[in-house]
Design a protein around this motif. Structure first.
Motif, mmCIF file in Angstrom:
data_model
loop_
_atom_site.group_PDB
_atom_site.id
_atom_site.type_symbol
_atom_site.label_atom_id
_atom_site.label_comp_id
_atom_site.label_asym_id
_atom_site.label_seq_id
_atom_site.Cartn_x
_atom_site.Cartn_y
_atom_site.Cartn_z
ATOM 1 N N PHE A 55 31.187 4.900 18.231
ATOM 2 C CA PHE A 55 30.524 6.129 18.669
ATOM 3 C C PHE A 55 29.382 5.826 19.636
ATOM 4 N N GLU A 56 28.631 4.778 19.393
ATOM 5 C CA GLU A 56 27.544 4.419 20.309
ATOM 6 C C GLU A 56 28.093 3.958 21.656
ATOM 7 N N ASP A 57 29.245 3.284 21.648
ATOM 8 C CA ASP A 57 29.899 2.912 22.911
ATOM 9 C C ASP A 57 30.297 4.153 23.708
ATOM 10 N N ALA A 58 30.586 5.250 23.001
ATOM 11 C CA ALA A 58 30.944 6.505 23.664
ATOM 12 C C ALA A 58 29.706 7.264 24.125
ATOM 13 N N GLY A 59 28.510 6.710 23.867
ATOM 14 C CA GLY A 59 27.282 7.347 24.304
ATOM 15 C C GLY A 59 26.751 8.391 23.341
ATOM 16 N N ILE A 60 27.155 8.316 22.079
ATOM 17 C CA ILE A 60 26.743 9.300 21.076
ATOM 18 C C ILE A 60 25.729 8.655 20.140
#
Length: 106
Positions: A55-60
């Motif tokens: 999710f952090e890789d997706a910018g979230i």
């Protein structure tokens, strides 16, 4: 579960098209449309580290809310409990390595 715990219905969104964690993260990123918000990421405790990375890789920006903790419950010995947990651990380690490899190849 969120509604049963008292979350307002207008604040709950079901991601029905996701087939895995990566597609759920992409779907949520698109739904948020770049809005700078934090979301509660609810998943099993064993899956949380990999889910957070995806999710952090997706910018979230995620707030971890782990569930489904695994407890031995006082049982000793070798059996289904240990085999199931070993299987979960291997699944997560392989999944983590696969995601990291995909990140390197992008």
């Amino acid at each position: 579960a969120a509604l049963e715990l008292g979350a307002p219905p207008e604040r709950v969104e079901a991601l029905v098209l996701g087939i895995d964690t990566g597609s759920e993260a992409s779907q949520l990123r698109d739904w948020l449309n770049g809005a700078p918000v934090s979301v509660a990421l609810v998943t099993s405790a064993t899956h949380m580290p990999r889910s957070m990375m995806i999710f952090e890789d997706a910018g979230i920006n995620v707030l971890p809310a782990p569930s489904d903790y695994i407890s031995r419950g006082g049982r000793w010995g070798f059996g289904e409990y240990y085999l199931r947990n070993s299987t979960r651990a291997v699944h997560e380690y392989v999944g983590f390595a696969w995601w990291r490899l995909q990140r390197l190849l992008r």
